[in-house]
Design a protein around this motif. Structure first.
Motif, PDB file in Angstrom:
ATOM      1  N   GLY A  79       0.816  -1.209   0.000  1.00 14.87           N
ATOM      2  CA  GLY A  79       0.000   0.000   0.000  1.00 14.87           C
ATOM      3  C   GLY A  79       0.852   1.262   0.000  1.00 14.87           C
ATOM      4  N   ASP A  80       0.194   2.398  -0.137  1.00 13.96           N
ATOM      5  CA  ASP A  80       0.895   3.684  -0.162  1.00 13.96           C
ATOM      6  C   ASP A  80       1.174   4.169   1.258  1.00 13.96           C
ATOM      7  OD1 ASP A  80       0.871   3.842  -2.937  1.00 13.96           O
ATOM      8  OD2 ASP A  80      -1.038   4.924  -2.994  1.00 13.96           O
ATOM      9  N   TYR A  81       2.368   4.702   1.469  1.00 18.97           N
ATOM     10  CA  TYR A  81       2.707   5.298   2.760  1.00 18.97           C
ATOM     11  C   TYR A  81       3.660   6.461   2.545  1.00 18.97           C
ATOM     12  CZ  TYR A  81       6.775   2.179   2.231  1.00 18.97           C
ATOM     13  OH  TYR A  81       7.883   1.516   1.747  1.00 18.97           O
ATOM     14  N   LYS A  82       3.582   7.433   3.433  1.00 18.14           N
ATOM     15  CA  LYS A  82       4.430   8.609   3.379  1.00 18.14           C
ATOM     16  C   LYS A  82       5.201   8.723   4.684  1.00 18.14           C
ATOM     17  CE  LYS A  82       6.166  12.682   2.493  1.00 18.14           C
ATOM     18  NZ  LYS A  82       7.361  12.790   1.629  1.00 18.14           N
ATOM     19  N   GLY A  83       6.526   8.797   4.586  1.00 19.80           N
ATOM     20  CA  GLY A  83       7.372   8.923   5.757  1.00 19.80           C
ATOM     21  C   GLY A  83       7.866  10.346   5.939  1.00 19.80           C
ATOM     22  N   PHE A  84       7.834  10.813   7.181  1.00 18.85           N
ATOM     23  CA  PHE A  84       8.339  12.133   7.531  1.00 18.85           C
ATOM     24  C   PHE A  84       9.478  11.987   8.532  1.00 18.85           C
ATOM     25  CE2 PHE A  84       3.780  12.788   6.627  1.00 18.85           C
ATOM     26  CZ  PHE A  84       3.866  13.734   5.608  1.00 18.85           C
ATOM     27  N   GLY A  85      10.495  12.810   8.394  1.00 17.75           N
ATOM     28  CA  GLY A  85      11.616  12.783   9.325  1.00 17.75           C
ATOM     29  C   GLY A  85      12.877  12.262   8.666  1.00 17.75           C
ATOM     30  N   ILE A  86      13.979  12.402   9.347  1.00 18.77           N
ATOM     31  CA  ILE A  86      15.275  11.994   8.816  1.00 18.77           C
ATOM     32  C   ILE A  86      15.280  10.505   8.484  1.00 18.77           C
ATOM     33  CG2 ILE A  86      16.159  11.675  11.164  1.00 18.77           C
ATOM     34  CD1 ILE A  86      18.917  12.518  10.127  1.00 18.77           C
ATOM     35  N   GLY A  87      15.720  10.168   7.281  1.00 14.14           N
ATOM     36  CA  GLY A  87      15.841   8.776   6.860  1.00 14.14           C
ATOM     37  C   GLY A  87      14.547   8.072   6.541  1.00 14.14           C
ATOM     38  N   ALA A  88      13.407   8.765   6.644  1.00 10.49           N
ATOM     39  CA  ALA A  88      12.107   8.105   6.448  1.00 10.49           C
ATOM     40  C   ALA A  88      11.897   7.731   4.983  1.00 10.49           C
ATOM     41  CB  ALA A  88      10.982   9.011   6.926  1.00 10.49           C
ATOM     42  N   ALA A  89      11.221   6.610   4.771  1.00  2.45           N
ATOM     43  CA  ALA A  89      10.937   6.115   3.422  1.00  2.45           C
ATOM     44  C   ALA A  89       9.465   6.310   3.088  1.00  2.45           C
ATOM     45  CB  ALA A  89      11.303   4.639   3.316  1.00  2.45           C
ATOM     46  N   SER A  90       9.187   6.427   1.785  1.00  8.40           N
ATOM     47  CA  SER A  90       7.815   6.583   1.299  1.00  8.40           C
ATOM     48  C   SER A  90       7.628   5.737   0.050  1.00  8.40           C
ATOM     49  CB  SER A  90       7.514   8.044   0.944  1.00  8.40           C
ATOM     50  OG  SER A  90       7.786   8.923   2.017  1.00  8.40           O
ATOM     51  N   LEU A  91       6.398   5.291  -0.151  1.00 12.46           N
ATOM     52  CA  LEU A  91       6.025   4.614  -1.394  1.00 12.46           C
ATOM     53  C   LEU A  91       4.686   5.181  -1.833  1.00 12.46           C
ATOM     54  CD1 LEU A  91       6.595   2.371  -3.520  1.00 12.46           C
ATOM     55  CD2 LEU A  91       5.228   0.843  -2.080  1.00 12.46           C
ATOM     56  N   TRP A  92       4.673   5.742  -3.064  1.00 12.01           N
ATOM     57  CA  TRP A  92       3.445   6.320  -3.597  1.00 12.01           C
ATOM     58  C   TRP A  92       3.275   5.804  -5.008  1.00 12.01           C
ATOM     59  CZ3 TRP A  92      -0.542   8.760  -1.539  1.00 12.01           C
ATOM     60  CH2 TRP A  92      -1.420   9.440  -2.375  1.00 12.01           C
ATOM     61  N   GLY A  93       2.370   4.843  -5.167  1.00 13.79           N
ATOM     62  CA  GLY A  93       2.197   4.233  -6.478  1.00 13.79           C
ATOM     63  C   GLY A  93       3.465   3.494  -6.886  1.00 13.79           C
ATOM     64  N   ASN A  94       4.097   3.955  -7.958  1.00 16.25           N
ATOM     65  CA  ASN A  94       5.314   3.296  -8.430  1.00 16.25           C
ATOM     66  C   ASN A  94       6.571   4.092  -8.075  1.00 16.25           C
ATOM     67  OD1 ASN A  94       4.967   5.466 -10.137  1.00 16.25           O
ATOM     68  ND2 ASN A  94       5.655   4.368 -11.967  1.00 16.25           N
ATOM     69  N   GLU A  95       6.431   5.057  -7.177  1.00 17.54           N
ATOM     70  CA  GLU A  95       7.566   5.904  -6.825  1.00 17.54           C
ATOM     71  C   GLU A  95       7.990   5.670  -5.380  1.00 17.54           C
ATOM     72  OE1 GLU A  95       8.799  10.329  -8.096  1.00 17.54           O
ATOM     73  OE2 GLU A  95       7.070  10.269  -6.750  1.00 17.54           O
TER      74      GLU A  95
END
Length: 362
Positions: free
Chosen positions: A248-264
């Motif tokens: 699923g889609d997730y957005k990370g905030f903060g130093i070193g945080a990871a995010s996945l949005w669709g295919n990015e």
């Protein structure tokens, strides 16, 4: 309507544990500037998606002032549209909790606590470099129970010097506490940590014996294994982590945080100086269709329910057996995968040897 999960990284901890290779440090003199940069990053993000889960991790989020947590939660509540049943988790370590903090967490909208207990054996806790002992862990749990009816306890096994009896004693005492969720992880000794210089990994046979013991005891006591290292009472699976495992889609905030949005896929900078100056994203990767499929399979197979071919087709418009049938057949023949109709999942043997399956999707 699209949904999104949020991860908030607070890297501060009182003392870095001897086994830890996470992005964390005890530099509390940076806290004020960090919180300012974090709020700025959150404020700059726009989405129309409904937020289904929030996870505040670290580091040790409970090591910072609870007012900081409250401020972040207030900003999130103003900025985003939270689902009515939004799961909001904060990581907390024994020795950093008190009544006032827990009350503020509850009042801020947090409804799930994840406690890093790790062990209830004082020698093991000392070797790990934890700041708490078993008595503090039990008191912290009892205190948290006054405010939260959804608690996870993190446990570690295959520790240097840990016997099967020591692990059994921790399991018995944690089960007696009756948390809703238990995560049980085998210690991985990572390069660059003090443990790497000092210890060799525990014998693999003992590691597996500890894993089987945990799996069997937890299932006997009402905890359903829903992922390789995670066990939950009915309806208490960690919905935030399921977003990761289901792609699923997730957005990370903060130093070193990871995010996945669709295919990015995005990765924030790990440089604290850059982050405090307003630099956030350091890496940006666009996944092609094949990479997305591979990740979907690898992450989905971590869950005991496995993968449904219909879900794969809905997402990618392809037949999963036409795409990966040879790999599935290979591991079905070796007893690592079980295929029933349109469902593919790891066998119990496959859970032990999951990396042998996953490597074929890299």
């Amino acid at each position: 309507m699209k949904t999104l999960s949020l991860y908030i990284h607070l890297p501060f901890c009182i003392k870095k544990c001897a086994y830890c290779d996470f992005l964390s440090f005890p530099r509390f003199e940076l806290l004020r500037d960090y919180m300012s940069a974090l709020k700025q990053e959150i404020s700059a993000f726009e989405t129309k998606s409904e937020i289904m889960s929030v996870f505040i991790g670290g580091g040790t989020p409970s090591a910072v002032s609870a007012d900081n947590i409250y401020d972040i939660m207030q900003l999130i509540a103003r900025k985003f549209r939270l689902a009515d049943n939004c799961e909001i988790t904060i990581e907390a370590n024994p020795g950093t909790l008190n009544n006032d903090k827990l009350k503020i967490y509850k009042n801020s909208g947090i409804n799930r606590l994840s406690m890093g207990i790790q062990s209830l054996d004082n020698k093991m806790l000392s070797a790990l470099g934890r700041i708490h002992d078993s008595g503090t862990a039990l008191k912290s749990y009892e205190l948290a129970r006054k405010y939260f009816d959804n608690i996870n306890t993190d446990l570690m096994f295959a520790l240097p010097g840990q016997s099967l009896e020591i692990w059994l004693d921790t399991l018995k005492n944690i089960i007696a506490l009756n948390p809703e969720h238990i995560s049980a992880y085998s210690l991985i000794i990572e390069e660059g940590t003090p443990f790497y210089e000092k210890y060799e990994p525990v014998d693999e046979i003992l590691d597996r014996e500890m894993y089987y013991l945990a799996r069997d005891m937890l299932e006997e006591n009402g905890y359903r294994q829903y992922e390789i290292s995670n066990f939950a009472k009915p309806d208490h699976e960690c919905r935030h982590n399921l977003v990761y495992w289901k792609g699923g889609d997730y957005k990370g905030f903060g130093i070193g945080a990871a995010s996945l949005w669709g295919n990015e896929r995005l990765k924030n900078t790990e440089n604290i100086g850059k982050y405090l100056s307003g630099v956030t994203v350091a890496e940006r990767t666009v996944l092609d269709q094949t990479e997305q499929m591979q990740e979907f399979v690898m992450l989905g197979l971590r869950c005991t329910k496995g993968i449904e071919s219909e879900d794969f087709y809905t997402r990618f418009g392809e037949n999963i057996f036409e795409r990966f049938g040879e790999i599935f057949k290979k591991h079905e023949n070796t007893g690592l995968l079980e295929i029933s109709g349109g469902n593919i999942r790891l066998t119990k043997k496959g859970v032990d040897l999951s990396n042998m399956v996953f490597v074929d999707f890299v």
